[in-house]
Design a protein around this motif. Structure first.
Motif, PDB file in Angstrom:
ATOM      1  N   LEU A 180       0.828  -1.205   0.000  1.00  0.00           N
ATOM      2  CA  LEU A 180       0.000   0.000   0.000  1.00  0.00           C
ATOM      3  C   LEU A 180       0.867   1.261   0.000  1.00  0.00           C
ATOM      4  O   LEU A 180       0.557   2.240  -0.687  1.00  0.00           O
ATOM      5  CB  LEU A 180      -0.940  -0.005   1.201  1.00  0.00           C
ATOM      6  CG  LEU A 180      -2.011  -1.094   1.211  1.00  0.00           C
ATOM      7  CD1 LEU A 180      -2.835  -1.017   2.497  1.00  0.00           C
ATOM      8  CD2 LEU A 180      -2.920  -0.982  -0.006  1.00  0.00           C
ATOM      9  N   ARG A 181       1.949   1.239   0.752  1.00  0.00           N
ATOM     10  CA  ARG A 181       2.855   2.390   0.770  1.00  0.00           C
ATOM     11  C   ARG A 181       3.537   2.579  -0.571  1.00  0.00           C
ATOM     12  O   ARG A 181       3.777   3.709  -1.002  1.00  0.00           O
ATOM     13  CB  ARG A 181       3.873   2.222   1.892  1.00  0.00           C
ATOM     14  CG  ARG A 181       3.252   2.441   3.276  1.00  0.00           C
ATOM     15  CD  ARG A 181       4.221   2.160   4.399  1.00  0.00           C
ATOM     16  NE  ARG A 181       3.604   2.486   5.689  1.00  0.00           N
ATOM     17  CZ  ARG A 181       4.126   2.175   6.862  1.00  0.00           C
ATOM     18  NH1 ARG A 181       5.286   1.525   6.920  1.00  0.00           N
ATOM     19  NH2 ARG A 181       3.506   2.510   7.983  1.00  0.00           N
ATOM     20  N   LYS A 184       0.988   4.185  -2.823  1.00  0.00           N
ATOM     21  CA  LYS A 184       0.842   5.593  -2.450  1.00  0.00           C
ATOM     22  C   LYS A 184       1.996   6.417  -3.006  1.00  0.00           C
ATOM     23  O   LYS A 184       1.808   7.536  -3.492  1.00  0.00           O
ATOM     24  CB  LYS A 184       0.776   5.716  -0.923  1.00  0.00           C
ATOM     25  CG  LYS A 184       0.241   7.049  -0.423  1.00  0.00           C
ATOM     26  CD  LYS A 184      -0.019   6.968   1.075  1.00  0.00           C
ATOM     27  CE  LYS A 184      -0.666   8.254   1.573  1.00  0.00           C
ATOM     28  NZ  LYS A 184      -0.990   8.159   3.019  1.00  0.00           N
ATOM     29  N   GLU A 206      -5.844   3.317   4.871  1.00  0.00           N
ATOM     30  CA  GLU A 206      -4.411   3.545   4.731  1.00  0.00           C
ATOM     31  C   GLU A 206      -4.064   4.467   3.571  1.00  0.00           C
ATOM     32  O   GLU A 206      -3.222   5.356   3.713  1.00  0.00           O
ATOM     33  CB  GLU A 206      -3.687   2.198   4.552  1.00  0.00           C
ATOM     34  CG  GLU A 206      -2.186   2.308   4.384  1.00  0.00           C
ATOM     35  CD  GLU A 206      -1.476   2.863   5.599  1.00  0.00           C
ATOM     36  OE1 GLU A 206      -0.436   3.536   5.427  1.00  0.00           O
ATOM     37  OE2 GLU A 206      -1.952   2.636   6.731  1.00  0.00           O
ATOM     38  N   ILE A 207      -4.711   4.300   2.407  1.00  0.00           N
ATOM     39  CA  ILE A 207      -4.220   5.066   1.251  1.00  0.00           C
ATOM     40  C   ILE A 207      -5.274   5.837   0.452  1.00  0.00           C
ATOM     41  O   ILE A 207      -4.918   6.718  -0.329  1.00  0.00           O
ATOM     42  CB  ILE A 207      -3.432   4.165   0.259  1.00  0.00           C
ATOM     43  CG1 ILE A 207      -4.328   3.123  -0.408  1.00  0.00           C
ATOM     44  CG2 ILE A 207      -2.254   3.518   0.936  1.00  0.00           C
ATOM     45  CD1 ILE A 207      -3.669   2.449  -1.601  1.00  0.00           C
ATOM     46  N   CYS A 208      -6.558   5.524   0.605  1.00  0.00           N
ATOM     47  CA  CYS A 208      -7.548   6.147  -0.278  1.00  0.00           C
ATOM     48  C   CYS A 208      -7.924   7.548   0.203  1.00  0.00           C
ATOM     49  O   CYS A 208      -7.988   7.810   1.402  1.00  0.00           O
ATOM     50  CB  CYS A 208      -8.810   5.292  -0.367  1.00  0.00           C
ATOM     51  SG  CYS A 208      -8.547   3.692  -1.148  1.00  0.00           S
ATOM     52  N   GLN A 298      -5.864  10.010   6.222  1.00  0.00           N
ATOM     53  CA  GLN A 298      -5.295  11.044   5.370  1.00  0.00           C
ATOM     54  C   GLN A 298      -4.551  12.083   6.210  1.00  0.00           C
ATOM     55  O   GLN A 298      -4.613  13.285   5.959  1.00  0.00           O
ATOM     56  CB  GLN A 298      -6.392  11.713   4.524  1.00  0.00           C
ATOM     57  CG  GLN A 298      -7.043  10.799   3.505  1.00  0.00           C
ATOM     58  CD  GLN A 298      -6.097  10.386   2.399  1.00  0.00           C
ATOM     59  OE1 GLN A 298      -5.556  11.217   1.687  1.00  0.00           O
ATOM     60  NE2 GLN A 298      -5.879   9.084   2.267  1.00  0.00           N
TER      61      GLN A 298
END
Length: 336
Positions: A180-181, A184, A206-208, A298
């Protein structure tokens, strides 16, 4: 920009029709990391595959930067698909080819000039942190490394949109976080729009930056991830969020509650202020924390607390009003 306009997908079997996607309209802006969340059978995979017309919609339009892909000729559609990368849950690497050859395969399929393939493969492997695995075969890789190869392959032709089909579901939590990182970082560095489908709210958190919840082929709720986490409207959305942030209070604790149970929501900077302590000092009430946490979505804090508030009816009402004046959102959960 990616737009779904009144998209429906109906599957025909011998005895009946099955509605996979039911009149969905969504706008996904350039640079978004957009999550589509739902349980199995919700229609999220069918909708994702309508983006590159792996599933051709029964009705409706799929527009990328204003161009309706459903109207393109076969040759123009093949060209448009080169700008839509896709990564999968089960990797789908060619086991007989090395990591470098797997990435090069996507470049050859797009008819990239031979003299540019090697340098592009090296560039992509460096981007996903697999420079030292170029001559290794997929069978020698971990699940996370295989997915990194899949990401490099999906990025081979400089796509403007990256589709992620449950891309982390087969991975352990630590590896999921690293993938996920990486996604991103790719989104930030390359400006690629990412659309991912998942049933895991941790992934979205985590990322959206934006998300949609699907149920029975329809989008039932959409918006910014922070806002949906703060104030989910639909029962299914609340169910998904409770899987990440649970506030179930044991019944044994509730037996001893004598005051009023309230849920307090602090958004943004208010989460870091001493609103509750100020309230206790200012009014003739006492508070007993039952549950609470501060989540970061976020990079913005979201504080959620459940507490028992004891005091006279007027004092409790004034205390709640004061917290609301300070920017908190207060909900009376139960009176005892």
């Amino acid at each position: 920009m990616l737009e779904f306009q009144n998209i429906s997908k109906i599957y025909q079997s011998k005895n009946k029709q099955v509605v996979g996607v039911d009149n969905v309209s969504l706008t996904i802006h350039k640079g978004d990391i957009f999550g589509i969340v739902g349980y199995s059978g919700a229609g999220k995979s069918s909708l994702l595959r309508c983006v590159n017309l792996l599933e051709r919609p029964t009705s409706g339009k799929v527009l990328i930067d204003g161009v309706d892909l459903t109207k393109l000729s076969s040759s123009r559609l093949r060209t448009a698909r080169l700008k839509i990368g896709m990564i999968f849950q089960h990797f789908y690497l060619i086991s007989q080819k090395t990591v470098g050859e797997n990435v090069a395969f996507a470049l050859r399929a797009a008819k990239t000039p031979k003299d540019k393939i090697e340098s592009r493969v090296n560039e992509l492997l460096e981007m996903v942190g697999l420079t030292d695995k170029k001559d290794v075969y997929p069978g020698q890789l971990s699940g996370g490394q295989k997915q990194r190869v899949g990401i490099a392959r999906a990025l081979a032709n400089n796509p403007s949109i990256l589709l992620c089909d449950e891309a982390t579901s087969a991975l352990d939590p630590k590896t999921t976080l690293s993938i996920l990182r990486l996604l991103k970082k790719i989104n930030k560095q390359l400006g690629i729009t990412i659309v991912l489908i998942t049933h895991e709210m941790d992934v979205v958190k985590e990322i959206c930056n934006r998300m949609a919840i699907m149920q029975d082929g329809r989008v039932i709720e959409e918006g910014h991830v922070y806002d949906i986490f703060a104030q989910p409207k639909e029962p299914l959305t609340q169910e998904f969020i409770n899987s990440v942030v649970s506030f179930d209070i044991p019944s044994e604790i509730l037996k001893d509650v004598k005051g009023q149970i309230i849920k307090i929501l602090f958004k943004g900077e208010v989460a870091g202020e001493g609103v509750i302590s100020d309230t206790m000092q200012r009014f003739d009430v006492k508070g007993n924390f039952l549950h609470g946490t501060i989540e970061y979505i976020q990079e913005r804090p979201l504080g959620i607390f459940i507490m028992e508030l004891k005091g006279g009816q007027a004092a409790v009402k004034e205390a709640i009003g004061y917290m609301e004046q300070r920017g908190a959102i207060v909900e009376v959960v139960e009176s005892v």
